[in-house]
Design a protein around this motif. Structure first.
Motif, short mmCIF file in Angstrom:
data_model
loop_
_atom_site.label_atom_id
_atom_site.label_comp_id
_atom_site.label_asym_id
_atom_site.label_seq_id
_atom_site.Cartn_x
_atom_site.Cartn_y
_atom_site.Cartn_z
N GLN A 227 0.82 -1.20 0.00
CA GLN A 227 0.00 0.00 0.00
C GLN A 227 0.86 1.26 0.00
O GLN A 227 0.53 2.27 -0.64
CB GLN A 227 -0.94 0.01 1.20
CG GLN A 227 -1.82 1.25 1.33
CD GLN A 227 -2.72 1.49 0.12
OE1 GLN A 227 -3.17 0.53 -0.50
NE2 GLN A 227 -2.98 2.74 -0.21
N HIS A 228 2.00 1.17 0.68
CA HIS A 228 2.89 2.34 0.75
C HIS A 228 3.42 2.73 -0.63
O HIS A 228 3.73 3.91 -0.88
CB HIS A 228 4.07 2.08 1.69
CG HIS A 228 5.03 1.04 1.20
ND1 HIS A 228 4.76 -0.31 1.24
CD2 HIS A 228 6.28 1.16 0.62
CE1 HIS A 228 5.79 -0.98 0.74
NE2 HIS A 228 6.70 -0.12 0.35
N ARG A 230 1.74 2.71 -3.38
CA ARG A 230 0.72 3.54 -4.03
C ARG A 230 0.83 4.98 -3.57
O ARG A 230 0.75 5.91 -4.38
CB ARG A 230 -0.67 2.98 -3.72
CG ARG A 230 -1.80 3.77 -4.38
CD ARG A 230 -3.16 3.18 -4.06
NE ARG A 230 -4.22 3.89 -4.75
CZ ARG A 230 -5.51 3.59 -4.64
NH1 ARG A 230 -5.89 2.57 -3.88
NH2 ARG A 230 -6.43 4.29 -5.30
N GLU A 231 1.05 5.14 -2.28
CA GLU A 231 1.20 6.50 -1.74
C GLU A 231 2.45 7.16 -2.29
O GLU A 231 2.44 8.36 -2.65
CB GLU A 231 1.25 6.42 -0.21
CG GLU A 231 -0.05 5.88 0.40
CD GLU A 231 0.12 5.45 1.85
OE1 GLU A 231 1.25 5.61 2.39
OE2 GLU A 231 -0.86 4.96 2.45
N GLU A 232 3.53 6.38 -2.40
CA GLU A 232 4.78 6.94 -2.95
C GLU A 232 4.61 7.30 -4.43
O GLU A 232 5.18 8.28 -4.90
CB GLU A 232 5.91 5.92 -2.79
CG GLU A 232 6.33 5.70 -1.34
CD GLU A 232 7.35 4.57 -1.21
OE1 GLU A 232 7.84 4.08 -2.27
OE2 GLU A 232 7.65 4.17 -0.08
N ASP A 234 1.81 8.36 -5.90
CA ASP A 234 1.08 9.63 -5.96
C ASP A 234 2.00 10.81 -5.65
O ASP A 234 1.92 11.86 -6.29
CB ASP A 234 -0.10 9.60 -4.99
CG ASP A 234 -1.25 8.74 -5.49
OD1 ASP A 234 -1.30 8.48 -6.70
OD2 ASP A 234 -2.10 8.35 -4.67
N GLU A 235 2.88 10.62 -4.69
CA GLU A 235 3.82 11.68 -4.34
C GLU A 235 4.78 11.96 -5.50
O GLU A 235 5.10 13.12 -5.79
CB GLU A 235 4.62 11.28 -3.09
CG GLU A 235 3.79 11.22 -1.81
CD GLU A 235 4.60 10.71 -0.63
OE1 GLU A 235 5.83 10.49 -0.80
OE2 GLU A 235 4.01 10.52 0.45
N ARG A 254 -3.83 11.19 -9.74
CA ARG A 254 -3.59 10.13 -8.75
C ARG A 254 -3.84 8.75 -9.34
O ARG A 254 -4.64 8.59 -10.27
CB ARG A 254 -4.49 10.32 -7.53
CG ARG A 254 -4.09 11.46 -6.60
CD ARG A 254 -4.89 11.39 -5.30
NE ARG A 254 -4.58 12.50 -4.41
CZ ARG A 254 -3.52 12.52 -3.59
NH1 ARG A 254 -2.71 11.46 -3.54
NH2 ARG A 254 -3.30 13.56 -2.82
#
Length: 598
Positions: A227-228, A230-232, A234-235, A254
């Motif tokens: 999951q991390h 996916r966040e990275e 987007d960043e 996104r």
């Protein structure tokens, strides 16, 4: 099923009065619709040689543009080409007002000009090919040829024989697009009606069960573990766009839920597919010049496997409708019919089993080892670069002597000069196409299936066997290591039982799964090495074949240090290989949108 005792029985069953029987399907199911309307039948008969067979050719009426689109779609759909042709014609008519299937049928019946009625279809098909063949880098979509043949419902084992001609253009249904279900499995002709038919089906059922367990187990595991990422992602997209991201909606940049789910499912499938056996059916589209196709017909009809031979015969019948004079010579060869048994006997005589190493049947890491290379390979390549700048007053041998005396900085200068300023779509210059490297790969059949397509290589491969297997690390991560190993042991047991019977020995090659390893020897020159490195180390590639190419390039750079850093090779590891591809796509599309708004 009734036992088939010889290939002649197969031939007589499938070929009637010189033509494939109605509903011919090979060892797999008959693909596609069989309820065409009268108008659909007229249009299909205009474009294809058959509508009731798994093997059919495109006629000369088929526009090259439409054919290219049909071939380009193979990797993402299991819908037969003839059914997709109808869909493309009707959907184009609905969107752009061109002639639909009914209108075309009327024109064909009346002998009117169909070419003009297809102009919009061809234009839109050409745009589709341009988008995917150029913008997205699928260069093979732009290939062309004379004989255009479709093989539906064929085994994975047969695909490697179809794709053997270096000159060919091939499109194959992705293993993702064919559900691993009983109806998509074929029973080899040689094993029908024998005591091995049921054991093969029973093993297939257990492989399906394990395949599904791996896939289902990986989906929640990958969601939780990564999951991390996916966040990275987007960043990373936000940073790349900077202030431009404020000009568009958040959903436009996104990674959304559907896209993320697709990335997770792709990874889960890439692992689960290791359970696919060689009798899982698929489809391949072939575009090949008539002379080379004729050679292939001979090779197929001289192959030990009955499926390959009957498919070759049917392909000859269909291709003779397009090129009768050339195709009539593509017949079986007594030499090639006898060659494989001779090779088997020769190996047994010369290499007694007791003298061959007997490694235990276990997981094996994928490996590629440099077996041989041209002496002074780097000197040869640097010499060839300089040679192409001369006017013939100095010989290759004289240049080589001078290159041998160059220092490291001078050697690097030649390499950099030859390769600097290459654009993203530029091919490596043929001025470096000299010398050779020979590698022996030991890796899973699934990875071999992908790398075998590099037809610029010179390739040798042993028969499919059960000398070991490669188990992805993700299998153990979800607690299915023992289940995986149990399936692999069952594969080995059935393979050896079939191979022990001389009558069925060849058919044993249908039993190994994609996880089983194969020995594959490739001979490449430096330009092919460089090209393959850029293509096959992209993040979206399968882990095992990316590792093979990475290993080969490291060994190449040891022989050619002046070229280190000049070749496009990605040595990074990616937990979710398709995520970088999606991130780059989101950035590109977001920038295009903001540019249009400016």
């Amino acid at each position: 099923m009734q036992q088939i005792n010889s290939f002649q029985d197969v031939h007589d069953q499938e070929i009637i009065d010189g033509n494939p029987r109605p509903g011919f399907s090979g060892i797999g199911p008959l693909r596609g619709r069989q309820d065409y309307s009268a108008t659909e039948q007229i249009v299909l008969d205009y474009f294809f040689t058959r509508t009731d067979s798994n093997v059919y050719a495109a006629t000369d009426n088929m526009p090259n543009e439409l054919w290219a689109q049909l071939m380009g779609q193979f990797a993402r759909t299991s819908t037969p080409a003839r059914d997709r042709a109808l869909k493309i014609i009707n959907s184009t008519a609905e969107r752009y007002g061109s002639a639909d299937v009914e209108t075309l049928a009327t024109l064909i019946e009346k002998g009117r000009d169909v070419e003009q009625a297809l102009e919009i279809v061809k234009k839109k098909a050409s745009e589709w090919v341009s988008k995917w063949g150029i913008d997205y880098g699928h260069a093979s979509l732009r290939d062309s040829g004379v004989i255009r043949m479709v093989f539906e419902g064929i085994s994975q084992r047969f695909t490697k024989e179809i794709e053997a001609a270096r000159e060919g253009a091939y499109q194959e249904i992705s293993t993702r697009a064919v559900p691993f279900t009983p109806e998509n499995l074929g029973t080899p002709y040689e094993l029908r009606g024998t005591g091995f038919e049921q054991p093969v089906q029973d093993l297939d059922a257990r492989l399906i069960e394990t395949y599904q367990a791996i896939y289902d187990g990986l989906i929640p595991h990958l969601h939780k573990k990564f999951q991390h990422l996916r966040e990275e992602a987007d960043e990373h997209i936000a940073t790349a766009l900077g202030k431009d991201k404020e000009k568009i909606e958040e959903k436009d940049w996104r990674v959304n839920d559907k896209e993320w789910e697709g990335i997770i499912k792709s990874k889960a499938f890439d692992v689960a597919r290791y359970m696919l056996p060689q009798n899982i059916t698929t489809a391949v589209g072939v575009t090949l010049n008539a002379r080379r196709f004729q050679d292939q017909l001979t090779m197929w009809q001289s192959h030990p496997l009955w499926e390959v031979r009957v498919m070759g015969k049917v392909a000859q019948i269909e291709s003779k409708k397009i090129s009768p004079e050339l195709m009539k010579y593509g017949n079986p060869s007594e030499y090639y019919l006898a060659l494989q048994p001779k090779l088997d006997n020769l190996a047994e005589e010369t290499l007694p089993e007791k003298e061959i190493g007997t490694d235990s049947y276990r997981h094996r890491n994928v490996q590629s080892k440099l077996v041989s290379a041209s002496p002074q390979l780097e000197n040869l390549v640097l010499t060839s670069i300089l040679f192409n700048g001369t006017d013939g007053r100095i010989s290759m041998e004289e240049i080589l002597g001078k290159v041998e005396r160059l220092d490291e900085a001078q050697r690097r200068h030649i390499a950099v000069t030859a390769m600097e300023d290459m654009g993203p779509h530029d091919l490596y210059a043929k001025i470096m196409e000299i010398g050779s490297l020979v590698f022996e790969r030991v890796y899973d059949i699934g990875a071999y299936r992908d790398l075998q397509r590099q037809r610029g290589d010179r390739q040798q491969r042993n028969r499919y066997g059960v000398v070991g297997y490669n188990m992805p690390k993700e299998v153990a991560a979800i607690g299915l290591e023992k289940v995986f190993e149990a399936r692999m042991d069952e594969v080995k047991e059935l393979y050896e039982a079939i191979k022990a019977n001389p009558e069925f020995r060849d058919a044993a090659e249908y039993i190994p799964v994609m996880a089983n390893v194969v020995r594959h020897v490739v001979t490449k020159e430096p330009v092919q090495m460089f090209y393959e490195a850029g293509l096959r180390t992209q993040p979206a590639g399968i882990d095992s074949y990316r590792s093979i190419i990475q290993q080969e390039m490291e060994q190449t750079f040891e022989l050619m240090p002046a070229f280190r850093g000049l070749v496009k090779v990605n040595n990074d590891y990616y937990d979710l290989g398709r995520l970088p591809e999606k991130v780059n796509s989101k950035i590109r599309k977001a920038r295009e949108k903001t540019e249009k708004m400016a």
